[in-house]
Write a protein that holds these residues in place. Structure first.
Motif, short mmCIF file in Angstrom:
data_model
loop_
_atom_site.label_atom_id
_atom_site.label_comp_id
_atom_site.label_asym_id
_atom_site.label_seq_id
_atom_site.Cartn_x
_atom_site.Cartn_y
_atom_site.Cartn_z
N GLN A 1 0.83 -1.23 0.30
CA GLN A 1 -0.02 0.13 0.02
C GLN A 1 0.75 1.52 0.05
N ALA A 2 2.32 1.47 0.89
CA ALA A 2 2.73 2.51 0.84
C ALA A 2 3.22 3.01 -0.40
N VAL A 3 3.93 1.83 -1.40
CA VAL A 3 4.72 1.61 -2.25
C VAL A 3 3.27 2.43 -3.51
N GLU A 4 2.83 1.61 -3.79
CA GLU A 4 1.36 1.72 -4.48
C GLU A 4 0.50 3.69 -4.40
N ASN A 5 0.39 3.39 -3.16
CA ASN A 5 -0.48 4.91 -3.22
C ASN A 5 0.65 6.19 -2.88
N THR A 6 -0.14 6.70 -4.38
CA THR A 6 0.60 8.03 -4.50
C THR A 6 0.43 9.07 -3.63
N GLU A 7 -0.62 9.41 -2.91
CA GLU A 7 -0.78 10.01 -1.37
C GLU A 7 0.20 9.62 -0.08
N ILE A 8 0.88 8.45 -0.33
CA ILE A 8 1.42 7.93 0.79
C ILE A 8 3.02 8.68 0.44
N LYS A 9 3.11 9.64 1.44
CA LYS A 9 4.53 10.23 0.89
C LYS A 9 5.82 10.24 1.72
N VAL A 10 5.63 9.36 2.94
CA VAL A 10 6.49 8.88 3.98
C VAL A 10 7.57 8.76 4.07
N MET A 11 7.72 8.58 2.98
CA MET A 11 9.39 8.04 2.55
C MET A 11 9.45 7.26 1.00
N ASP A 12 10.58 7.89 0.02
CA ASP A 12 10.60 7.55 -0.62
C ASP A 12 10.77 6.30 -1.00
N LYS A 13 10.69 5.69 -2.59
CA LYS A 13 9.65 3.93 -2.84
C LYS A 13 11.39 2.81 -2.66
N ALA A 14 12.18 3.87 -2.97
CA ALA A 14 14.07 3.19 -3.13
C ALA A 14 13.52 2.61 -1.06
N ALA A 15 13.60 2.96 -0.61
CA ALA A 15 13.48 3.10 0.77
C ALA A 15 12.32 2.36 1.55
N LEU A 16 11.36 2.63 0.80
CA LEU A 16 10.00 1.34 1.30
C LEU A 16 10.43 0.34 0.59
N GLY A 17 11.04 0.16 -0.86
CA GLY A 17 11.19 -1.07 -1.71
C GLY A 17 11.89 -2.36 -0.48
N LEU A 18 13.21 -1.59 -0.01
CA LEU A 18 14.39 -2.54 0.31
C LEU A 18 13.48 -2.47 1.34
N ALA A 19 13.23 -1.50 2.42
CA ALA A 19 12.38 -2.31 3.44
C ALA A 19 11.87 -3.59 3.02
N MET A 20 10.88 -3.68 2.29
CA MET A 20 9.42 -4.67 1.84
C MET A 20 10.53 -5.99 1.35
N GLU A 21 11.44 -5.27 0.73
CA GLU A 21 11.82 -7.04 -0.11
C GLU A 21 12.72 -7.92 1.54
N GLN A 22 13.15 -7.16 2.08
CA GLN A 22 14.21 -7.45 3.44
C GLN A 22 13.61 -8.08 4.84
N HIS A 23 11.97 -7.07 4.27
CA HIS A 23 11.38 -7.42 5.70
C HIS A 23 11.57 -6.90 7.26
N MET A 24 12.63 -5.16 7.38
CA MET A 24 12.17 -4.38 7.87
C MET A 24 11.16 -3.39 8.13
N PRO A 25 10.87 -3.55 9.08
CA PRO A 25 9.34 -2.84 9.40
C PRO A 25 10.03 -1.61 9.96
N ILE A 26 8.94 -0.54 8.99
CA ILE A 26 8.82 0.87 9.57
C ILE A 26 7.95 1.30 10.59
#
Ligand code: UDP
Length: 236
Positions: free
Chosen positions: A186-211
């Motif tokens: 949701q955080a990556v796809e929803n363009t209204e959610i701008k809390v972190m850049d997509k590269a940061a979210l992508g890495l966290a998602m891939e490696q299961h690092m909760p934010i």
């Protein structure tokens, strides 16, 4: 009962500037020092990444003769300047702190290495990792996720001025609703959610690092988050 043994706190440069348009507001830095001290005194190891957006953002600075790589390096050095200020201010209240840098700046800060970082953390010092990842085309948010993974932090706590992630931008939409939990998807796809850049979210998602995104400007919130209180928004 505290939930975590080691966490990474990400502060933006903008937060540090407080009411000033530029640079570091010592009042805010002192406030943050005391918030972090409460957590360290509760036996949680704290890694801190501080951005440099209060001085230079590479993408905005580049142009008119300044190369993007140079502009990004200036952005990382801004983070180092912030880290230097925080190191002194933290130590001024008796909070043992070390600043290690991902850009070689031997006269100013120790150079980052995994082993040195571990040593400082084992000795219960706040570890400020400065100058992002040392490479251009990244942000300090991406650096924060990468460093949290490397140093085995259990969560990335992203300090913001708002109390979490909203379904829309709350500064533009008064009907925005705060979400207690969102998925990385949701955080990556929803363009209204701008809390972190997509590269940061992508890495966290891939490696299961909760934010956990939370409002650091409410006194006691940092300790509440590491105590496991359900405030802010968890992205997982
Ligand atoms: N930056 C970079 N590599 C990194 C981290 C940061 O090149 O690993 C540069 C980038 O130009 C960025 C600037 O440093 O715009 C300031 O960082 P950022 O915008 O992430 O700061 P924050 O918003 O966290 O204050």
């Amino acid at each position: 009962m505290l939930m975590y043994k080691r966490i990474l706190l990400k502060l933006s440069g903008e937060q540090l500037s407080g009411e000033h348009e530029f640079g570091v507001d010592p009042k805010i830095a002192l406030y943050l020092a005391n918030e972090i001290k409460q957590v360290v005194d509760s036996d949680v190891e704290v890694v801190l990444v501080v951005g440099g957006g209060n001085m230079v953002r590479g993408a905005e600075m580049a142009g008119q003769g300044i190369k993007r790589v140079t502009a990004d390096q200036m952005g990382m050095l801004s983070g180092l300047i912030n880290a230097m200020a925080l190191t002194d201010i933290f130590e001024s209240i008796g909070l043992p702190t070390r600043c290690v840098s991902n850009i070689f700046a031997e006269q100013i800060a120790e150079s980052y290495s995994y082993r040195l970082a571990e040593k400082h953390l084992e000795r219960k010092r706040v570890l400020i990792v400065a100058a992002g990842l040392g490479r251009p085309y990244f942000t300090h948010d991406t650096a924060a996720v990468s460093i949290a993974l490397e140093l085995d932090c259990e969560r990335v706590l992203k300090a913001t001025k708002v109390d979490g992630v909203y379904d829309k931008d709350p500064s533009h939409s008064p009907d925005a609703v705060r979400l207690a939990e969102v998925t990385f998807q949701q955080a990556v796809e929803n363009t209204e959610i701008k809390v972190m850049d997509k590269a940061a979210l992508g890495l966290a998602m891939e490696q299961h690092m909760p934010i956990i995104v939370f409002d650091a400007m409410t006194p006691g919130n940092f300790l509440r988050v590491v105590s496991g209180e359900n405030i802010g928004t968890t992205i997982k």
